[in-house]
Design an enzyme around this catalytic site. Sequence first.
Site, PDB file in Angstrom:
ATOM      1  N   GLU A  63       0.844  -1.193   0.000  1.00 54.51           N
ATOM      2  CA  GLU A  63       0.000   0.000   0.000  1.00 54.51           C
ATOM      3  C   GLU A  63       0.878   1.240   0.000  1.00 54.51           C
ATOM      4  O   GLU A  63       1.823   1.355   0.788  1.00 54.51           O
ATOM      5  CB  GLU A  63      -0.925  -0.020   1.217  1.00 54.51           C
ATOM      6  CG  GLU A  63      -1.702   1.248   1.454  1.00 54.51           C
ATOM      7  CD  GLU A  63      -2.516   1.660   0.244  1.00 54.51           C
ATOM      8  OE1 GLU A  63      -2.490   2.862  -0.091  1.00 54.51           O
ATOM      9  OE2 GLU A  63      -3.176   0.805  -0.375  1.00 54.51           O
ATOM     10  N   ARG A 210     -22.017  14.233  -3.335  1.00 55.24           N
ATOM     11  CA  ARG A 210     -22.274  13.248  -2.282  1.00 55.24           C
ATOM     12  C   ARG A 210     -22.261  13.983  -0.952  1.00 55.24           C
ATOM     13  O   ARG A 210     -21.300  14.693  -0.637  1.00 55.24           O
ATOM     14  CB  ARG A 210     -21.214  12.153  -2.306  1.00 55.24           C
ATOM     15  CG  ARG A 210     -21.545  10.954  -1.431  1.00 55.24           C
ATOM     16  CD  ARG A 210     -20.428   9.917  -1.482  1.00 55.24           C
ATOM     17  NE  ARG A 210     -20.361   9.236  -2.756  1.00 55.24           N
ATOM     18  CZ  ARG A 210     -20.929   8.065  -3.025  1.00 55.24           C
ATOM     19  NH1 ARG A 210     -21.637   7.452  -2.097  1.00 55.24           N
ATOM     20  NH2 ARG A 210     -20.795   7.499  -4.199  1.00 55.24           N
ATOM     21  N   ASP A 326     -12.159  -1.775  -9.689  1.00 53.09           N
ATOM     22  CA  ASP A 326     -12.149  -0.584 -10.530  1.00 53.09           C
ATOM     23  C   ASP A 326     -10.957  -0.542 -11.475  1.00 53.09           C
ATOM     24  O   ASP A 326     -10.981   0.188 -12.472  1.00 53.09           O
ATOM     25  CB  ASP A 326     -12.130   0.676  -9.665  1.00 53.09           C
ATOM     26  CG  ASP A 326     -13.481   0.996  -9.051  1.00 53.09           C
ATOM     27  OD1 ASP A 326     -14.479   0.385  -9.472  1.00 53.09           O
ATOM     28  OD2 ASP A 326     -13.543   1.858  -8.148  1.00 53.09           O
TER      29      ASP A 326
END
Length: 464
Positions: A63, A210, A326
Site C-alpha cells: 500500500e 455526495r 475498478d
Amino acid sequence: MFLPQAKRPLNVIVVGAGKKPTNLSRHWVSSVNLFDTTLALGIGGLATAISLAIRGHNVLVLEATPKLQEVGAGIQIAPNMRRVFKRLGIDQRIKDKAIVLERIKVFRWQNGRLLNEVMVDHQYGECAVIHRADLHTILVERALGLHNIVLRLNSTVMEICFDSTKVILCGGESISGDVIIAADGIKSPVRSKMFLDGNQPVPTGDAAFRIVIPRSIMIQDPELRELIDTRQAVRWVGPDRHIVGYPIRNHELYNVVLAHPDKGWTSESWTASGSKDEMLEVFRGWEPRVQKIVRAASNKEVLKSKLCLHLPLQTWVRGSCTLVGDACHPMLPYVAQGAAQALEDAAALGVVLSNVETVSEVPLALRIYEKSRKHRAEEVQRSGTQNRVSLHLHDGPDQVARDEKFRASLAGGEDPDKWTDRKTQQILWGWDAEAEAQRCWSGMTVSLIEPALSCAPANSPQKP
C-alpha cells in the site's frame, strides 16, 4: 464456513493504491484506532487478500500510503456482495453495522409524486446499506487477524516485471511472488503498464455530489425525519438528474448522492470539495424535500466527482499479473454494483488460484478467472449505462411513457429502473461468483486456453 484449501499455496502480491484526501469531517471517516489521515487500499483489494489467505495462500499487500483510512459515505450491500462476505467470515460484523432495506421508492422531481414503490426482494439474501468506512474497518480488521496476510504501508510500486513476476518499489527494493494482483483503483498505474496506450475515461456528461446529513438536523423537519427513520432507499428522477438517499449508521446519518450534468467542475475522484450553493443551483425547482436536504448539508461535507465510462479492456491478464475491481471494470453508480463486482472478483480469484497444483499453472488460472468474470462485469457495466438514460428523461412523451411503465410494474410489469426491476435483480443478485469460477475451471480445456496464454501486452482497450 469451511472453504477448500489451496492445492499449492502461492505467494501473492496485492498492489493497492493510496492518495491524500481533502480535509473531511468526522462523518466521512472512521474513528477507529487502525486508521489516521490518508486513503488506502479499497474494498476489492482487501477482499481479495482475505479470500486468498483463508484458503491458505501467503499474501503480501503493498500500500502506497503511510497510514490506513477509507473515506466515503454510504454504500449498498447487494445480496451477491453479502454472499461473498459470508464466505470471508465477516457477515455477522456486517449485519451489526448495516441497515436492511425494506422498500425502495421513486419520486417525480418537480412535485414529489410517487411513481413507484417496491418491497425489497430478499429471496437472494438481504439487501442492506452501510457506511463505507465501517465496511472498510471490518475488512481491515479481518485481514490483520489472519497470520498469512502481511500489510506493508508506505510501499509504492514503481515497476512491474511481468516476465519474472516481481515488483520494484520506490527506492529500488525488488519483491518476487507467484502472482501479482492489482487492486489499485480507477486510475490504476498497473493497468497503464499492461496497456501501451492506457484506458482513457470517457465522460458520461454527468457528475455527482455526495453528502451526509446528521440525524440531529434531519429530525428537525417531519418530512426529513421520516426519510432517516425508515428502512428505505428513495430515488428522485428528473431531466438530466437523479438523487438517491438512504439512512446509515443505525439511522444516525442520511446518505445522499445527487447526479447532475457535468459542467467541468471536477475530476474523476470522490475527494474533490463541492458547495451547497452549487447544489442549490443545479437542483433549483426540485420538490420541497430535495430543497430541504440540500440546505441541510454542510459546505464542509459536500464532495463531488465526474462520472465516466471506461471501455472494456481486451484482457485483464498479462502473464501472472491480473486486475480486480475498478482497475479493470469501473462501474457507474446507477445500479449500485461497483463494490459488489469487486467482491465477485475476489471470490473468483480465491477459487481459481486454489485449484492450481504448480506455479506454472498461474497464468492459466488467471485466464479462467477472466473467463468467469469479464463478460459478467461488462454486462453489469452496460446495465448501469442503460439505466442512466431512463432515469434522466426530460419531461415529455418519453417521460410519460416511462412513468406509465413505473405504474405497470406495480402489477408485475417490467420496471424502467433497472435497480428495482425484478428480472434485473435476479441477474445481479442471484449470481454466485465462486460457483461460476469453479464451473469455468472444471469445464475449461487446455486447448481452449492455450491461444490466450501469450504474455505480450495488449495494445488498447476494445472498441465499443
